[in-house]
Motif scaffolding. Structure first.
Motif, PDB file in Angstrom:
ATOM      1  N   TYR A 128     -24.961   3.094 107.634  1.00  0.00           N
ATOM      2  CA  TYR A 128     -25.119   2.612 106.262  1.00  0.00           C
ATOM      3  C   TYR A 128     -23.776   2.193 105.678  1.00  0.00           C
ATOM      4  O   TYR A 128     -23.409   2.556 104.570  1.00  0.00           O
ATOM      5  N   LYS A 129     -23.048   1.445 106.487  1.00  0.00           N
ATOM      6  CA  LYS A 129     -21.774   0.884 106.056  1.00  0.00           C
ATOM      7  C   LYS A 129     -21.848  -0.635 106.097  1.00  0.00           C
ATOM      8  O   LYS A 129     -22.635  -1.214 106.847  1.00  0.00           O
ATOM      9  N   THR A 130     -21.027  -1.263 105.296  1.00  0.00           N
ATOM     10  CA  THR A 130     -20.963  -2.718 105.323  1.00  0.00           C
ATOM     11  C   THR A 130     -20.262  -3.175 106.600  1.00  0.00           C
ATOM     12  O   THR A 130     -19.635  -2.383 107.307  1.00  0.00           O
ATOM     13  N   ALA A 220     -12.062  -3.280 105.410  1.00  0.00           N
ATOM     14  CA  ALA A 220     -12.682  -2.364 106.371  1.00  0.00           C
ATOM     15  C   ALA A 220     -14.107  -2.034 105.922  1.00  0.00           C
ATOM     16  O   ALA A 220     -14.440  -2.154 104.736  1.00  0.00           O
ATOM     17  N   PRO A 221     -14.964  -1.631 106.858  1.00  0.00           N
ATOM     18  CA  PRO A 221     -16.326  -1.244 106.471  1.00  0.00           C
ATOM     19  C   PRO A 221     -16.298  -0.136 105.419  1.00  0.00           C
ATOM     20  O   PRO A 221     -15.456   0.758 105.464  1.00  0.00           O
ATOM     21  N   ARG A 222     -17.221  -0.203 104.480  1.00  0.00           N
ATOM     22  CA  ARG A 222     -17.293   0.811 103.423  1.00  0.00           C
ATOM     23  C   ARG A 222     -18.715   1.353 103.341  1.00  0.00           C
ATOM     24  O   ARG A 222     -19.684   0.653 103.636  1.00  0.00           O
ATOM     25  N   LEU A 223     -18.812   2.600 102.951  1.00  0.00           N
ATOM     26  CA  LEU A 223     -20.113   3.255 102.851  1.00  0.00           C
ATOM     27  C   LEU A 223     -20.910   2.662 101.690  1.00  0.00           C
ATOM     28  O   LEU A 223     -20.401   2.518 100.579  1.00  0.00           O
ATOM     29  N   ILE A 224     -22.156   2.323 101.959  1.00  0.00           N
ATOM     30  CA  ILE A 224     -23.030   1.799 100.909  1.00  0.00           C
ATOM     31  C   ILE A 224     -23.626   2.983 100.152  1.00  0.00           C
ATOM     32  O   ILE A 224     -24.207   3.885 100.770  1.00  0.00           O
ATOM     33  N   PRO A 225     -23.490   3.040  98.841  1.00  0.00           N
ATOM     34  CA  PRO A 225     -24.043   4.172  98.078  1.00  0.00           C
ATOM     35  C   PRO A 225     -25.544   4.326  98.312  1.00  0.00           C
ATOM     36  O   PRO A 225     -26.265   3.340  98.465  1.00  0.00           O
ATOM     37  N   TYR A 226     -25.986   5.573  98.322  1.00  0.00           N
ATOM     38  CA  TYR A 226     -27.397   5.855  98.604  1.00  0.00           C
ATOM     39  C   TYR A 226     -28.355   5.088  97.691  1.00  0.00           C
ATOM     40  O   TYR A 226     -29.343   4.514  98.184  1.00  0.00           O
ATOM     41  N   PRO A 227     -28.142   5.039  96.373  1.00  0.00           N
ATOM     42  CA  PRO A 227     -29.091   4.299  95.519  1.00  0.00           C
ATOM     43  C   PRO A 227     -29.233   2.831  95.922  1.00  0.00           C
ATOM     44  O   PRO A 227     -30.305   2.243  95.749  1.00  0.00           O
TER      45      PRO A 227
END
Length: 265
Positions: A128-130, A220-227
């Motif tokens: 779930y990262k970009t 760099a890839p970043r975590l997509i927030p859960y919502p």
């Protein structure tokens, strides 16, 4: 005559002859197999009500008869298809039946609640990262001009130039690789990925034209927030539950069928 006398006197030959005669007569007069198509009053009423709703008016007697006959003919065709074994060799019919079996296998699974979604998200953060993203500036020429060297020399002296002739500089912010694949060919994409940050360079000429490009920043890839990713998490969890349910059914079904292949002889 001697042969006929022998047949009459030999009980074995007489038995075989009588059996052949009886079998032939039975085969000739054997009635054709028939199948039953049940049309209850409830079914008739449903068919006629649906037809009335579709047409928006009462049905005439002939229309009622045609509606019911169409249903009967459909059932007859279905039974005949089974009789001919169409489901055994028509790939489209086989696919429909297989998918229906899979639907039945997952019909009883419970949809995941919010807690299950959060647990799955927390356990699978990497998916779930970009993508890695690039921000860059670019001049796009429909075809390579004759003074390409001069253009690069000009940009080296004035890197913040807004226009080159009639061509305007454009900026692209945080473009992922999946999007870039749609914009550039393979060679151009590789050049962009290897580019030195902050330096203008010419990409190879392709069917899409000639580009002079400058990478401003790598992201760099970043975590997509859960919502923001919740709907996708729900799909992923449901898919995992369906796969687990199907596999559970298949474990039992595989015991029911013997599989032969060429290597087994």
């Amino acid at each position: 005559m001697l042969f006929i006398d022998r047949l009459i006197k030999d009980p074995l030959w007489l038995f075989i002859l009588c059996g052949a005669i009886i079998f032939s007569v039975h085969s000739y007069y054997k009635p054709t197999a028939t199948y039953s198509v049940d049309v209850s009053d409830y079914t008739k009423n449903q068919l006629l009500e649906e037809r009335v709703m579709l047409l928006g008016r009462p049905l005439q007697q002939q229309e009622e008869a045609r509606t019911i006959q169409a249903f009967i003919d459909r059932e007859i065709l279905f039974l005949e298809a089974l009789e001919q074994g169409i489901h055994r060799y028509d790939p489209r019919v086989r696919d429909v039946l297989v998918e229906r079996m899979r639907l039945d296998m997952v019909s009883n699974i419970n949809l995941p609640d919010e807690g299950e979604l959060l647990d799955y998200y927390s356990s699978n953060l990497d998916i779930y990262k970009t993508e890695s993203e690039i921000s860059f500036d670019q001049f796009h020429f429909p075809e390579a001009p004759k003074n390409t060297t001069q253009i690069l020399f000009l940009l080296a002296k004035e890197p913040e130039l807004k226009h080159i002739g009639k061509v305007q500089r454009r900026s692209f912010d945080r473009y992922g690789k999946s999007v870039l694949r749609a914009l550039y060919d393979k060679a151009q994409l590789e050049q962009l990925e290897r580019a030195e940050q902050g330096k203008w360079f010419a990409m190879s000429v392709g069917d899409n034209g000639w580009f002079v490009t400058r990478v401003r920043e790598w992201h760099a890839p970043r975590l997509i927030p859960y919502p923001d990713i919740r709907d996708q998490v729900r799909i992923d969890v449901t898919t995992a539950l369906e796969r687990e349910s199907i596999e559970k059914f298949m474990l039992n079904l595989r015991k029911k069928y013997h599989v032969r292949n060429d290597t087994q002889g």
